[in-house]
Design an enzyme around this catalytic site. Structure first.
Site, mmCIF file in Angstrom:
data_model
loop_
_atom_site.group_PDB
_atom_site.id
_atom_site.type_symbol
_atom_site.label_atom_id
_atom_site.label_comp_id
_atom_site.label_asym_id
_atom_site.label_seq_id
_atom_site.Cartn_x
_atom_site.Cartn_y
_atom_site.Cartn_z
ATOM 1 N N SER A 227 0.833 -1.223 0.000
ATOM 2 C CA SER A 227 0.000 0.000 0.000
ATOM 3 C C SER A 227 0.860 1.264 0.000
ATOM 4 C CB SER A 227 -0.973 0.017 1.180
ATOM 5 O OG SER A 227 -0.331 -0.304 2.391
ATOM 6 N N ARG A 313 3.215 -5.274 16.758
ATOM 7 C CA ARG A 313 1.827 -4.826 16.653
ATOM 8 C C ARG A 313 0.866 -5.947 17.096
ATOM 9 N NH1 ARG A 313 1.933 -3.125 10.434
ATOM 10 N NH2 ARG A 313 2.845 -5.214 10.401
ATOM 11 N N ASP A 359 -2.070 -8.746 11.474
ATOM 12 C CA ASP A 359 -3.435 -9.165 11.134
ATOM 13 C C ASP A 359 -3.916 -10.371 11.937
ATOM 14 O OD1 ASP A 359 -3.699 -7.164 9.230
ATOM 15 O OD2 ASP A 359 -2.665 -8.367 7.727
HETATM 16 N N1 NMX Z 1 1.160 -20.147 5.536
HETATM 17 C C1 NMX Z 1 1.549 -21.013 4.569
HETATM 18 N N2 NMX Z 1 2.566 -20.787 3.724
HETATM 19 C C2 NMX Z 1 3.265 -19.652 3.890
HETATM 20 C C3 NMX Z 1 2.960 -18.726 4.899
HETATM 21 C C4 NMX Z 1 1.846 -18.997 5.725
HETATM 22 N N3 NMX Z 1 1.429 -18.146 6.669
HETATM 23 N N4 NMX Z 1 3.825 -17.691 4.827
HETATM 24 C C5 NMX Z 1 4.657 -17.958 3.780
HETATM 25 N N5 NMX Z 1 4.299 -19.141 3.207
HETATM 26 C C6 NMX Z 1 4.856 -19.741 2.003
HETATM 27 C C7 NMX Z 1 4.638 -18.764 0.843
HETATM 28 O O1 NMX Z 1 3.322 -18.897 0.322
HETATM 29 C C8 NMX Z 1 5.726 -19.194 -0.106
HETATM 30 O O2 NMX Z 1 5.302 -20.387 -0.760
HETATM 31 P P1 NMX Z 1 5.628 -20.630 -2.330
HETATM 32 O O3 NMX Z 1 7.114 -20.470 -2.478
HETATM 33 O O4 NMX Z 1 5.110 -22.010 -2.579
HETATM 34 O O5 NMX Z 1 4.869 -19.565 -3.045
HETATM 35 C C9 NMX Z 1 6.869 -19.549 0.845
HETATM 36 O O6 NMX Z 1 6.247 -19.854 2.110
HETATM 37 C C10 NMX Z 1 7.927 -18.490 1.034
HETATM 38 O O7 NMX Z 1 7.297 -17.327 1.496
HETATM 39 P P2 NMX Z 1 8.112 -16.259 2.367
HETATM 40 O O8 NMX Z 1 9.316 -15.880 1.583
HETATM 41 O O9 NMX Z 1 8.295 -16.781 3.763
HETATM 42 O O10 NMX Z 1 7.066 -15.084 2.458
HETATM 43 P P3 NMX Z 1 6.758 -13.935 1.391
HETATM 44 O O11 NMX Z 1 7.660 -12.794 1.674
HETATM 45 O O12 NMX Z 1 6.732 -14.452 0.002
HETATM 46 O O13 NMX Z 1 5.253 -13.561 1.752
HETATM 47 C C11 NMX Z 1 3.442 -13.130 3.195
HETATM 48 C C12 NMX Z 1 4.931 -12.903 2.953
HETATM 49 C C13 NMX Z 1 2.979 -12.254 4.349
HETATM 50 C C14 NMX Z 1 2.646 -12.735 1.939
HETATM 51 C C15 NMX Z 1 3.221 -14.629 3.536
HETATM 52 O O14 NMX Z 1 3.882 -14.973 4.727
HETATM 53 C C16 NMX Z 1 1.751 -14.993 3.650
HETATM 54 O O15 NMX Z 1 1.110 -15.277 2.616
HETATM 55 N N6 NMX Z 1 1.154 -14.959 4.894
HETATM 56 C C17 NMX Z 1 -0.238 -15.189 5.085
HETATM 57 C C18 NMX Z 1 -1.041 -13.953 4.676
HETATM 58 C C19 NMX Z 1 -0.843 -12.809 5.652
HETATM 59 O O16 NMX Z 1 -0.907 -12.979 6.851
HETATM 60 N N7 NMX Z 1 -0.637 -11.585 5.118
HETATM 61 C C20 NMX Z 1 -0.560 -10.391 5.956
HETATM 62 C C21 NMX Z 1 0.779 -9.690 5.939
HETATM 63 C C22 NMX Z 1 0.732 -8.470 6.817
HETATM 64 N N8 NMX Z 1 -0.032 -7.366 6.176
HETATM 65 O O17 NMX Z 1 -0.859 -6.770 6.781
HETATM 66 O O18 NMX Z 1 0.229 -7.052 5.003
HETATM 67 C C1 MLT Z 2 2.122 -3.779 6.586
HETATM 68 O O1 MLT Z 2 1.749 -3.322 7.677
HETATM 69 O O2 MLT Z 2 2.195 -3.063 5.566
HETATM 70 C C2 MLT Z 2 2.394 -5.248 6.480
HETATM 71 O O3 MLT Z 2 2.935 -5.764 7.655
HETATM 72 C C3 MLT Z 2 3.110 -5.655 5.222
HETATM 73 C C4 MLT Z 2 4.521 -5.241 5.031
HETATM 74 O O4 MLT Z 2 5.132 -4.543 5.823
HETATM 75 O O5 MLT Z 2 5.088 -5.674 3.993
#
Ligand code: NMX
Ligand code: MLT
Length: 423
Positions: A227, A313, A359
């Site tokens: 964002s 947080r 979250d």
């Molecule tokens: N559950 C299952 N698999 C996961 C999770 C999780 N919570 N977190 C990471 N992975 C997987 C991810 O999908 C990826 O798989 P693939 O290579 O098959 O695509 C692999 O682990 C490597 O991911 P990372 O490098 O650890 O994480 P990345 O930086 O790509 O993504 C998020 C970060 C936040 C997108 C990821 O951890 C996720 O999808 N979490 C669940 C959704 C979430 O909680 N999002 C909120 C973030 C905070 N916000 O407010 O923005």
């Molecule tokens: C945020 O607050 O924007 C999330 O934790 C995601 C991020 O920092 O990449």
């Protein structure tokens, strides 16, 4: 500060600050420094610092309302924008300024009323911000003719007006969707967060305390999150604050970003229903987590692109729950999930961070006070995030940041760059 940065870049501009790999380019540029954002900085282990202050430090030092120990979000905006800890008077002034500017033109409400009532609240929120763009002081001034040195001035007007108006717009969407279109007038005597809770229809003093905390801690997370980066990128084309922020909100609406907060509570409700609505055991939570992952889904609220420890947080919200709702069942489940999930995710090599993010907790707190319509949660996140991304956008104009335009290559090009290691 613009002069200072110009001088700094003139003296040090050719110094190398890092190297990056082909993998990083394919993996969403993670860990590559590519932009400057003054409002906050994220440390993978410690979490976010706003102008150098951590979340616990902010909870201690920012001015508070007389009602409780939670900081007033007006203070974090002041801190991010000015770079100094505000006094109580400073915060009071911001509150008054925002109350005076919170006028939403009728055509915005008319436009919302024309959308199908089941349009996702984030779509309505983003569309409403676009409709508000008729009010942009920057766009009008630019059209008339504006020197580069003056860009920041009308941008300040847009930023202040937009932040003031967002709670009104968000509350309108909420009441239209879930409360039969019965709207509640703002109460300008209340602080920004308390007035927002009031317009949503929640006058419980503890819900107002939660709103103050919630709006403070979601405000910023350095510049690279989807964002913030989107708002900055779109703003770099000299799009005004309304166009830029609306774009940023479309990114926040994605399930890997802000929408995860609605996904978390949905996941908790599904988990409870799966076990007939009773309090699940640790064993059942473990089974449900494994089931989620076997279905190829992510465990919402866990993991992070930068953080490598529990998000402070999350901890701030857990402490709020312990203080105000120690017996809440959903909050108890959140704490059980916190014990169960990290050991499971730690065992999966590709997952870089097994810990909860912001979250993972917010939905349970909101549900406790009766705000159960979880599709709406990301709008609350968006109202808070406005403070960080718009303070940064104003700095972008004040510092004369240029158009952002990174290079991109094809895989063919990439293959041509590979240095073959000697056999
Ligand atoms: N559950 C299952 N698999 C996961 C999770 C999780 N919570 N977190 C990471 N992975 C997987 C991810 O999908 C990826 O798989 P693939 O290579 O098959 O695509 C692999 O682990 C490597 O991911 P990372 O490098 O650890 O994480 P990345 O930086 O790509 O993504 C998020 C970060 C936040 C997108 C990821 O951890 C996720 O999808 N979490 C669940 C959704 C979430 O909680 N999002 C909120 C973030 C905070 N916000 O407010 O923005
Ligand atoms: C945020 O607050 O924007 C999330 O934790 C995601 C991020 O920092 O990449």
């Amino acid at each position: 500060m613009a002069a200072e940065i110009k001088e700094f870049v003139k003296e040090n501009g050719n110094q190398v600050i890092g190297q990056y790999t082909i993998e990083q380019v394919y993996a969403g540029m993670k860990g590559m420094v590519g932009m400057v954002t003054e409002t906050s900085k994220l440390d993978p282990d410690e979490g976010i610092r706003f102008r150098g202050y951590s979340i616990p430090e902010l909870c201690e030092k920012l001015p508070k309302s007389s009602a409780g120990p939670e900081p007033l979000p007006e203070g974090i905006f002041y801190l991010m924008l000015i770079g100094e800890m505000p006094s109580e008077d400073d915060v009071h002034n911001v509150s008054n300024l925002w109350a005076r500017r919170a006028i939403v033109p009728k055509h915005v409400f008319d436009m919302l009323d024309k959308l199908p009532v089941n349009t996702h609240p984030m779509t309505q929120f983003s569309a409403a911000v676009m409709a508000l763009q008729t009010e942009s002081v920057f766009a009008a001034a630019y059209r008339k003719g504006l020197s580069k040195k003056e860009y920041w001035d009308p941008m300040y007007e847009d930023v202040m007006n937009l932040i003031s108006r967002l709670p009104r717009v968000a509350a309108y969407i909420y009441r239209r969707m879930y409360k039969g279109g019965v709207h509640i007038e703002p109460d300008p005597k209340l602080d920004w967060a308390a007035n927002f809770a009031h317009m949503l229809g929640y006058d419980d003093p503890d819900m107002k305390k939660l709103m103050r905390l919630y709006l403070t801690i979601h405000a910023d997370h350095e510049g690279g999150n989807v964002s913030a980066h989107t708002t900055h990128l779109v703003g770099s084309a000299l799009s005004d604050a309304y166009l830029s922020f609306s774009a940023g909100m479309n990114g926040l609406a994605g399930p890997l970003h802000g929408l995860a907060n609605q996904e978390v509570i949905r996941w908790i409700i599904d988990l409870r229903n799966y076990y007939d609505g009773a309090m699940p055991t640790q064993e059942q939570i473990k089974e449900y987590v494994l089931k989620t992952m076997e279905e190829g889904k992510v465990v919402p609220g866990y993991g992070h692109a930068v953080l490598r420890k529990t998000d402070p947080r999350f901890i701030a919200q857990m402490e709020f729950a312990q203080a105000y709702m120690p017996d809440d069942e959903n909050c108890k489940i959140i704490r059980m999930v916190y014990e169960v999930v990290p050991p499971i995710l730690s065992g999966i090599k590709k997952i870089k961070n097994p810990w909860p993010n912001v979250d993972a907790h917010s939905g349970a707190l909101l549900t406790h006070y009766g705000l159960i319509e979880y599709d709406f949660y990301t709008v609350l996140f968006g109202v808070s995030r406005a403070m960080g991304v718009l303070a940064s956008l104003l700095w972008d104009r004040a510092l004369g940041h240029p158009l952002e335009r990174p290079g991109s290559v094809t895989t063919e090009w990439m293959k041509g760059r590979v240095v073959k290691s000697p056999v």
